[in-house]
Write a protein that holds these residues in place. Structure first.
Motif, PDB file in Angstrom:
ATOM      1  N   ASP A  90     -27.785 -12.880   5.564  1.00  0.00           N
ATOM      2  CA  ASP A  90     -27.896 -11.454   5.267  1.00  0.00           C
ATOM      3  C   ASP A  90     -28.370 -10.631   6.454  1.00  0.00           C
ATOM      4  O   ASP A  90     -28.412  -9.404   6.381  1.00  0.00           O
ATOM      5  N   LEU A  91     -28.737 -11.266   7.543  1.00  0.00           N
ATOM      6  CA  LEU A  91     -29.338 -10.593   8.697  1.00  0.00           C
ATOM      7  C   LEU A  91     -28.280  -9.992   9.615  1.00  0.00           C
ATOM      8  O   LEU A  91     -27.291 -10.646   9.959  1.00  0.00           O
ATOM      9  N   GLY A 116     -47.754  -0.527  26.014  1.00  0.00           N
ATOM     10  CA  GLY A 116     -48.192  -1.395  27.110  1.00  0.00           C
ATOM     11  C   GLY A 116     -47.459  -2.713  27.190  1.00  0.00           C
ATOM     12  O   GLY A 116     -47.804  -3.567  28.005  1.00  0.00           O
ATOM     13  N   GLN A 117     -46.447  -2.927  26.360  1.00  0.00           N
ATOM     14  CA  GLN A 117     -45.687  -4.175  26.373  1.00  0.00           C
ATOM     15  C   GLN A 117     -44.198  -3.872  26.509  1.00  0.00           C
ATOM     16  O   GLN A 117     -43.773  -2.736  26.352  1.00  0.00           O
ATOM     17  N   HIS A 118     -43.446  -4.914  26.798  1.00  0.00           N
ATOM     18  CA  HIS A 118     -41.993  -4.801  26.828  1.00  0.00           C
ATOM     19  C   HIS A 118     -41.438  -5.382  25.541  1.00  0.00           C
ATOM     20  O   HIS A 118     -42.083  -6.196  24.889  1.00  0.00           O
ATOM     21  N   LEU A 119     -40.230  -4.978  25.179  1.00  0.00           N
ATOM     22  CA  LEU A 119     -39.578  -5.539  24.006  1.00  0.00           C
ATOM     23  C   LEU A 119     -39.368  -7.033  24.232  1.00  0.00           C
ATOM     24  O   LEU A 119     -38.935  -7.455  25.306  1.00  0.00           O
ATOM     25  N   ASP A 120     -39.698  -7.821  23.252  1.00  0.00           N
ATOM     26  CA  ASP A 120     -39.642  -9.277  23.355  1.00  0.00           C
ATOM     27  C   ASP A 120     -38.190  -9.750  23.217  1.00  0.00           C
ATOM     28  O   ASP A 120     -37.771 -10.251  22.186  1.00  0.00           O
ATOM     29  N   THR A 121     -37.410  -9.573  24.285  1.00  0.00           N
ATOM     30  CA  THR A 121     -35.981  -9.892  24.222  1.00  0.00           C
ATOM     31  C   THR A 121     -35.741 -11.393  24.096  1.00  0.00           C
ATOM     32  O   THR A 121     -34.757 -11.800  23.474  1.00  0.00           O
ATOM     33  N   LYS A 122     -36.622 -12.217  24.648  1.00  0.00           N
ATOM     34  CA  LYS A 122     -36.446 -13.672  24.503  1.00  0.00           C
ATOM     35  C   LYS A 122     -36.548 -14.080  23.038  1.00  0.00           C
ATOM     36  O   LYS A 122     -35.795 -14.925  22.574  1.00  0.00           O
ATOM     37  N   PHE A 123     -37.471 -13.463  22.323  1.00  0.00           N
ATOM     38  CA  PHE A 123     -37.607 -13.783  20.901  1.00  0.00           C
ATOM     39  C   PHE A 123     -36.400 -13.283  20.107  1.00  0.00           C
ATOM     40  O   PHE A 123     -35.912 -13.982  19.221  1.00  0.00           O
ATOM     41  N   ILE A 124     -35.914 -12.105  20.433  1.00  0.00           N
ATOM     42  CA  ILE A 124     -34.726 -11.566  19.761  1.00  0.00           C
ATOM     43  C   ILE A 124     -33.530 -12.484  20.012  1.00  0.00           C
ATOM     44  O   ILE A 124     -32.746 -12.774  19.105  1.00  0.00           O
ATOM     45  N   ASP A 125     -33.402 -12.978  21.246  1.00  0.00           N
ATOM     46  CA  ASP A 125     -32.330 -13.931  21.564  1.00  0.00           C
ATOM     47  C   ASP A 125     -32.491 -15.219  20.760  1.00  0.00           C
ATOM     48  O   ASP A 125     -31.501 -15.804  20.312  1.00  0.00           O
ATOM     49  N   ARG A 126     -33.733 -15.660  20.563  1.00  0.00           N
ATOM     50  CA  ARG A 126     -33.979 -16.877  19.795  1.00  0.00           C
ATOM     51  C   ARG A 126     -33.568 -16.682  18.330  1.00  0.00           C
ATOM     52  O   ARG A 126     -33.031 -17.595  17.714  1.00  0.00           O
ATOM     53  N   ILE A 127     -33.808 -15.496  17.782  1.00  0.00           N
ATOM     54  CA  ILE A 127     -33.354 -15.200  16.420  1.00  0.00           C
ATOM     55  C   ILE A 127     -31.831 -15.320  16.346  1.00  0.00           C
ATOM     56  O   ILE A 127     -31.291 -15.937  15.429  1.00  0.00           O
ATOM     57  N   CYS A 128     -31.146 -14.756  17.335  1.00  0.00           N
ATOM     58  CA  CYS A 128     -29.673 -14.816  17.364  1.00  0.00           C
ATOM     59  C   CYS A 128     -29.191 -16.259  17.463  1.00  0.00           C
ATOM     60  O   CYS A 128     -28.214 -16.636  16.804  1.00  0.00           O
ATOM     61  N   GLU A 129     -29.860 -17.073  18.282  1.00  0.00           N
ATOM     62  CA  GLU A 129     -29.486 -18.486  18.413  1.00  0.00           C
ATOM     63  C   GLU A 129     -29.683 -19.234  17.104  1.00  0.00           C
ATOM     64  O   GLU A 129     -28.805 -19.997  16.684  1.00  0.00           O
ATOM     65  N   MET A 130     -30.820 -19.025  16.462  1.00  0.00           N
ATOM     66  CA  MET A 130     -31.091 -19.693  15.182  1.00  0.00           C
ATOM     67  C   MET A 130     -30.065 -19.260  14.134  1.00  0.00           C
ATOM     68  O   MET A 130     -29.570 -20.086  13.370  1.00  0.00           O
ATOM     69  N   GLN A 131     -29.739 -17.982  14.126  1.00  0.00           N
ATOM     70  CA  GLN A 131     -28.776 -17.467  13.160  1.00  0.00           C
ATOM     71  C   GLN A 131     -27.407 -18.104  13.382  1.00  0.00           C
ATOM     72  O   GLN A 131     -26.764 -18.544  12.427  1.00  0.00           O
ATOM     73  N   SER A 132     -26.969 -18.176  14.627  1.00  0.00           N
ATOM     74  CA  SER A 132     -25.651 -18.768  14.886  1.00  0.00           C
ATOM     75  C   SER A 132     -25.641 -20.253  14.571  1.00  0.00           C
ATOM     76  O   SER A 132     -24.639 -20.769  14.055  1.00  0.00           O
TER      77      SER A 132
END
Length: 139
Positions: A90-91, A116-132
């Motif tokens: 559903d994501l 004071g932080q950057h968007l956690d793009t590595k974590f977002i990429d990990r979500i995409c990997e897990m989803q695929s």
């Protein structure tokens, strides 16, 4: 599905575990480098979530937890902890340079990096990997 996760309600815990899977074991979390995101700021949200967030005047922060079959986006309103529980089927996500939007049916949340932080793009990429991985396994 949006649930109040503040209390140790066995029915809700069972429902969440059936929907997105049990928490990863300690060894699995160490191997994957953790299963939680940095703190992110909620910029916009769907009506139901906005209503919950509007009950207090605090800045609205959340974090995302990876599960084997989905994610849990947790946020606080007043003294309660709520979770938007989303299976990988559903994501949907949309990413821009400074934000990411997470969709699940009619519910959505626009996340930005905390001050004071950057968007956690590595974590977002990990979500995409897990989803695929999950979607190819079920196909």
């Amino acid at each position: 599905m949006l649930r109040n996760l503040s209390y140790n309600n066995k029915e809700i815990i069972k429902e969440v575990n059936e929907y997105v899977g049990r928490n990863f074991s300690f060894i699995e979390r160490v191997k994957m480098g953790g299963n939680g995101s940095r703190r992110m700021m909620i910029d916009k949200a769907s009506d139901e979530i906005s209503t919950l967030l509007g009950y207090d005047n605090n800045m609205n922060f959340c974090n995302v937890e990876l599960r084997p079959n989905g994610i849990i986006l947790r946020f606080r309103s007043l003294l309660e902890t709520f979770g938007l529980v989303i299976s990988y089927q559903d994501l949907s996500m949309s990413r821009s340079f400074q934000s990411v939007t997470i969709f699940c049916g009619e519910e959505y949340v626009v996340l930005k990096s905390a001050p004071g932080q950057h968007l956690d793009t590595k974590f977002i990429d990990r979500i995409c990997e897990m989803q695929s991985m999950v979607l190819t396994r079920t196909a």
